[in-house]
Design a protein around this motif. Structure first.
Motif, PDB file in Angstrom:
ATOM      1  N   UNK A   1       0.833  -1.203   0.000  1.00 11.89           N
ATOM      2  CA  UNK A   1       0.000   0.000   0.000  1.00 11.89           C
ATOM      3  C   UNK A   1       0.868   1.253   0.000  1.00 11.89           C
ATOM      4  N   UNK A   2       1.941   1.239   0.760  1.00  7.10           N
ATOM      5  CA  UNK A   2       2.803   2.414   0.876  1.00  7.10           C
ATOM      6  C   UNK A   2       3.586   2.678  -0.404  1.00  7.10           C
TER       7      UNK A   2
ATOM      8  N   UNK B   1      -8.807  -2.208   1.163  1.00  8.91           N
ATOM      9  CA  UNK B   1      -8.128  -0.928   0.982  1.00  8.91           C
ATOM     10  C   UNK B   1      -7.116  -1.001  -0.155  1.00  8.91           C
ATOM     11  N   UNK B   2      -6.383  -2.099  -0.239  1.00 12.42           N
ATOM     12  CA  UNK B   2      -5.410  -2.274  -1.318  1.00 12.42           C
ATOM     13  C   UNK B   2      -6.100  -2.325  -2.681  1.00 12.42           C
ATOM     14  N   UNK B   3      -7.232  -2.993  -2.745  1.00  9.52           N
ATOM     15  CA  UNK B   3      -7.980  -3.047  -4.010  1.00  9.52           C
ATOM     16  C   UNK B   3      -8.412  -1.649  -4.431  1.00  9.52           C
ATOM     17  N   UNK B   4      -8.925  -0.862  -3.482  1.00  4.10           N
ATOM     18  CA  UNK B   4      -9.386   0.490  -3.793  1.00  4.10           C
ATOM     19  C   UNK B   4      -8.201   1.370  -4.219  1.00  4.10           C
TER      20      UNK B   4
ATOM     21  N   UNK C   1      -7.126   5.919   3.410  1.00  5.08           N
ATOM     22  CA  UNK C   1      -7.773   6.270   4.673  1.00  5.08           C
ATOM     23  C   UNK C   1      -8.009   5.047   5.546  1.00  5.08           C
ATOM     24  N   UNK C   2      -8.267   3.901   4.926  1.00  3.51           N
ATOM     25  CA  UNK C   2      -8.540   2.690   5.695  1.00  3.51           C
ATOM     26  C   UNK C   2      -7.323   1.782   5.843  1.00  3.51           C
TER      27      UNK C   2
END
Length: 395
Positions: free
Chosen positions: A219-220, A276-279, A308-309
């Protein structure tokens, strides 16, 4: 660990004071983020590369020292690192008043990295101490506002101060804010409630969290690549204000953290991290494929929802693997991954952008997020990780 009641109070004086202290600290950080490149390319006489070195130097010492800071926070308590880190930050900012060469500026930024490692790691550990176990995700959502608001407001304050009276006033104000943060940590007090772990239990890296931080790292990296190239992409797309995409990104994160603060405590942590990763991936695909100002803003907004999540989800999962005496090390491990991801993202995706263009870099970031989503989904089915309000735990 015994699960605490879901009715325990979150907004205690110590919790609120910690949030205000972090807001002051990160606003000071934001002032430097704005003023430092201009200072290096102006009075110091450096070029853009020198400005980049000065801005990024703090991350080198911060990355190396975060795991050590985590161990020290578990050994000696959170307060010494919170107070000492804020004082070091104040010193590094105040000494910029007499810095007249690039090596001196870089040395002070390395000192700022020491301060960052101590304050940031101890702050997250203190948050985990103060938050009711069943409201950990909500606590993380609210607490992170200090970081986001500080980094957003700090540059605005820095610009106003530099315009008003030059860099000296900016460095002085930033140092005063850091001193205020140090003073507020004394009001927070020591939050550690358990004795230090035995020597055999002490590690620099919190090993049970390693599988989880791999998903967080994805994600980062994806987020870091977007942040690095959003302004440049906006310029290429003809934006009148190249910072608009980043403003939309920051605004959406703040709104979602406030409006949906309790969601991380109602959804299993790794399931939320996967979503969250999918979004995040979807947001990057939108930005890569819809090559227009509207497309970039839409992509920034969607990506921001995922971001955000992601942090509350992954931090909740990480802290679920740690006992109270291990929270400092767990915080050090998680925050070191933030430095690693935000450093790797711009570098790796920058190579893609240089060879194939920014849309392909965004696409590569989406692919990284997709791999992270698959990994986190598999992990969520292998171990029972959920929000602290549930009975599931990491086995």
């Amino acid at each position: 660990m015994k699960r605490r009641s879901t009715t325990e109070r979150l907004f205690t004086p110590a919790f609120i004071t910690l949030g205000i202290a972090e807001l002051c600290y990160f606003t000071a950080f934001g002032v430097a983020l704005f003023a430092l490149p201009l200072y290096v390319t102006g009075p110091i006489g450096g070029d853009a590369a020198a400005a980049g070195l000065a801005v990024g130097a703090f991350a080198l010492s911060a990355l190396v020292l975060r795991p050590i800071a985590g161990r020290l926070a578990d050994r000696f308590g959170r307060l010494p690192l919170l107070f000492g880190g804020a004082l070091l930050a104040a010193a590094s900012l105040a000494l910029l008043l007499v810095a007249e060469s690039l090596p001196v500026v870089v040395a002070l930024r390395l000192l700022a990295g020491v301060a960052e490692a101590a304050f940031f790691v101890a702050g997250f550990a203190a948050l985990a101490d103060l938050a009711p176990e069943a409201r950990m995700g909500e606590a993380l959502s609210y607490n992170s506002l200090g970081l986001y608001l500080g980094i957003s407001l700090g540059p605005l304050l820095g610009a106003a101060l530099v315009d008003l009276a030059g860099f000296g006033l900016a460095w002085t104000a930033a140092a005063v804010l850091a001193l205020l943060a140090a003073s507020l940590t004394l009001l927070v007090g020591e939050t550690r409630t358990e004795a230090p772990a035995d020597d055999a239990e002490r590690h620099l890296i919190h090993r049970p969290a390693i599988p989880i931080v791999l998903g967080f790292l994805a994600a980062l990296i994806a987020m870091g690549g977007f942040l690095a190239f959003a302004s440049l992409d906006a310029t290429q797309l003809g934006f009148d204000n190249a910072g608009l995409a980043l403003f939309v990104y920051g605004a959406v994160v703040v709104v979602c953290r406030i409006a949906f603060a309790r969601v991380p405590d109602k959804v299993p942590s790794l399931a939320l991290g996967t979503a969250a990763l999918v979004v995040i991936g979807v947001g990057l695909i939108i930005a890569a494929s819809l090559r227009s100002p509207v497309g970039l803003l839409m992509g920034a907004a969607v990506l921001a929802v995922g971001v955000a999540f992601s942090t509350p989800a992954f931090f909740s999962a990480i802290f679920a693997t740690a006992t109270p005496s291990q929270r400092g090390v767990a915080s050090g491990t998680a925050s070191a991954v933030i430095d690693l991801g935000l450093g790797l993202g711009p570098i790796a995706l920058g190579l893609v952008a240089d060879g194939f263009g920014i849309p392909w870099a965004f696409g590569a970031g989406a692919a990284v997020a997709g791999v992270g989503a698959i990994w986190t989904l598999v992990l969520s089915r292998r171990v029972a990780v959920s929000s602290p309000g549930r009975d599931d735990h990491i086995g």
